[in-house]
Scaffold this motif. Structure first.
Motif, PDB file in Angstrom:
ATOM      1  N   ASN A 139       0.829  -1.206   0.000  1.00  9.14           N
ATOM      2  CA  ASN A 139       0.000   0.000   0.000  1.00  9.14           C
ATOM      3  C   ASN A 139       0.867   1.260   0.000  1.00  9.14           C
ATOM      4  OD1 ASN A 139      -2.749   1.134   0.240  1.00  9.14           O
ATOM      5  ND2 ASN A 139      -2.054   1.882   2.224  1.00  9.14           N
TER       6      ASN A 139
ATOM      7  N   ARG B 126       5.515  -0.366  -4.574  1.00  8.71           N
ATOM      8  CA  ARG B 126       4.425  -1.360  -4.542  1.00  8.71           C
ATOM      9  C   ARG B 126       4.734  -2.525  -5.471  1.00  8.71           C
ATOM     10  NH1 ARG B 126       1.019   3.305  -4.729  1.00  8.71           N
ATOM     11  NH2 ARG B 126       0.296   2.838  -6.848  1.00  8.71           N
TER      12      ARG B 126
ATOM     13  N   LYS C  35      -6.772  -3.780   6.884  1.00 10.01           N
ATOM     14  CA  LYS C  35      -6.487  -3.690   5.455  1.00 10.01           C
ATOM     15  C   LYS C  35      -7.636  -3.101   4.647  1.00 10.01           C
ATOM     16  CE  LYS C  35      -7.661  -8.502   4.203  1.00 10.01           C
ATOM     17  NZ  LYS C  35      -8.477  -8.326   3.021  1.00 10.01           N
TER      18      LYS C  35
ATOM     19  N   TRP D  84      -7.067   0.569   3.683  1.00 12.41           N
ATOM     20  CA  TRP D  84      -5.970   0.962   2.794  1.00 12.41           C
ATOM     21  C   TRP D  84      -6.542   1.431   1.465  1.00 12.41           C
ATOM     22  CZ3 TRP D  84      -1.947  -3.580   3.530  1.00 12.41           C
ATOM     23  CH2 TRP D  84      -1.534  -3.598   4.870  1.00 12.41           C
TER      24      TRP D  84
ATOM     25  N   ARG E 160      -4.391   2.998  -1.314  1.00 16.75           N
ATOM     26  CA  ARG E 160      -3.495   3.154  -2.466  1.00 16.75           C
ATOM     27  C   ARG E 160      -3.388   1.890  -3.316  1.00 16.75           C
ATOM     28  NH1 ARG E 160      -0.259   4.928   1.839  1.00 16.75           N
ATOM     29  NH2 ARG E 160      -0.375   7.170   2.199  1.00 16.75           N
ATOM     30  N   TRP E 161      -3.532   0.744  -2.709  1.00 18.40           N
ATOM     31  CA  TRP E 161      -3.293  -0.485  -3.460  1.00 18.40           C
ATOM     32  C   TRP E 161      -4.497  -0.857  -4.318  1.00 18.40           C
ATOM     33  CZ3 TRP E 161      -3.234  -5.257   0.354  1.00 18.40           C
ATOM     34  CH2 TRP E 161      -4.431  -5.284   1.067  1.00 18.40           C
TER      35      TRP E 161
ATOM     36  N   ARG F 299      -3.434  -6.341  -3.648  1.00 18.74           N
ATOM     37  CA  ARG F 299      -4.068  -7.003  -2.501  1.00 18.74           C
ATOM     38  C   ARG F 299      -4.194  -8.515  -2.696  1.00 18.74           C
ATOM     39  NH1 ARG F 299      -8.883  -4.478  -0.938  1.00 18.74           N
ATOM     40  NH2 ARG F 299      -8.335  -2.642  -2.136  1.00 18.74           N
TER      41      ARG F 299
END
Length: 301
Positions: free
Chosen positions: A92, A99, A129, A132, A134-135, A139
């Motif tokens: 993330n 990443r 999680k 979060w 940004r990801w 994941r």
């Protein structure tokens, strides 16, 4: 020393690690004119390359290039739950290149990591999680390791035995993996915390698993622009063939009033599928828990 840190303390520990180890983008001693003129005898990348396990420290470096390099140096099983969460957190990271390096790193390291370490980390990650942002596809690497059967077994034991902490929320998060279904009867009957037993019984009685899967805004009053955050839940049917009548009977015998209330709610919801519903209600009219008594009265009305 890093491996000994409480896995739930990552956010606090990160800032301390950066400060104490001076893991800044440009360390203070390199910012002076003389330091730039004379140069360093060994640069940070050379240190990382030559020093055993320094990648664990540089994983927290403020310089994205060094975080990326640290991730590429990791290999083999992860040594602790704290380091597992630290690696997962890099999925993330605010730098896309980091990443991508994290994806390659966890694809090497996570499958080799013992289930006991993954389960300890999962007890923290399953709660956090979902926040979060940004990801994206990254994941999937974390989901894959959390969906292992051996991890589900270790996590179920942790959920049953832990006397404090948010184990009910951990169980909610763990329900996304079908491997947890076979452990639900054991959790319902043996978990130390009543709230955890209540979630397990509620899931078994409903016949489906539900877990937090993000959030959304919900309007309270559009005329004054008032809204609030609402948790979004995902669902799937349970892969169990346990008798509804039997599981409700067990829940009604639980020592916790909260669990018995869950059971009585199940009687209300599934009264067309159960036998002797009125007899069950009469038996619990004098229950010590108000919620149980109210539900019993509702059934008779």
């Amino acid at each position: 020393m890093l491996d000994a840190i409480d896995p739930s303390a990552l956010a606090e520990a990160e800032s301390v690690i950066v400060r104490e180890a001076e893991l800044y983008r440009r360390p203070p001693e390199e910012s002076t004119f003389m330091a730039r003129l004379l140069g360093k005898s060994v640069g940070s990348l050379e240190q990382l390359s030559e020093t055993h396990q320094l990648e664990k420290l540089f994983l927290f470096h403020r310089d994205g290039n060094l975080r990326e390099a640290a991730l590429r140096k990791f290999d083999g099983p992860v040594s602790s739950a704290f380091m597992f969460i630290a690696l997962a957190w890099r999925l993330n990271d605010w730098v896309p290149e980091v990443r991508r390096a994290a994806e390659e790193c966890v694809s090497r390291c996570f499958p080799q990591t013992p289930a006991s370490i993954v389960a300890q980390a999962a007890a923290v990650l399953l709660i956090r999680k979902s926040s979060w942002r940004r990801w994206g596809d990254e994941r999937r690497w974390l989901d894959a390791v959390l969906n292992r059967r051996d991890v589900a077994s270790e996590l179920a034991a942790l959920i049953i035995e832990r006397p404090s902490g948010p184990t009910a929320r951990i169980l909610r998060g763990a329900l996304q993996t079908p491997w947890m279904d076979s452990f639900l009867p054991q959790i319902a009957g043996s978990a130390v915390q009543p709230a955890t037993r209540a979630v397990a019984y509620e899931t078994l009685i409903a016949g489906q698993a539900s877990w937090p899967n993000g959030w959304r805004w919900r309007w309270v009053d559009k005329t004054i622009g008032r809204r609030r955050v609402e948790t979004v839940f995902a669902h799937r049917p349970l892969a169990t063939d346990i008798s509804l009548q039997d599981i409700i009977a067990l829940a009604l015998r639980d020592r916790s009033g909260a669990v018995r209330s869950v059971a009585m709610s199940g009687v209300i919801r599934h009264r067309d599928k159960l036998s002797d519903v009125e007899a069950i209600a009469r038996e619990f009219l004098d229950d010590s828990a108000r919620g149980v008594r109210e539900r019993a009265e509702f059934i008779l009305r």
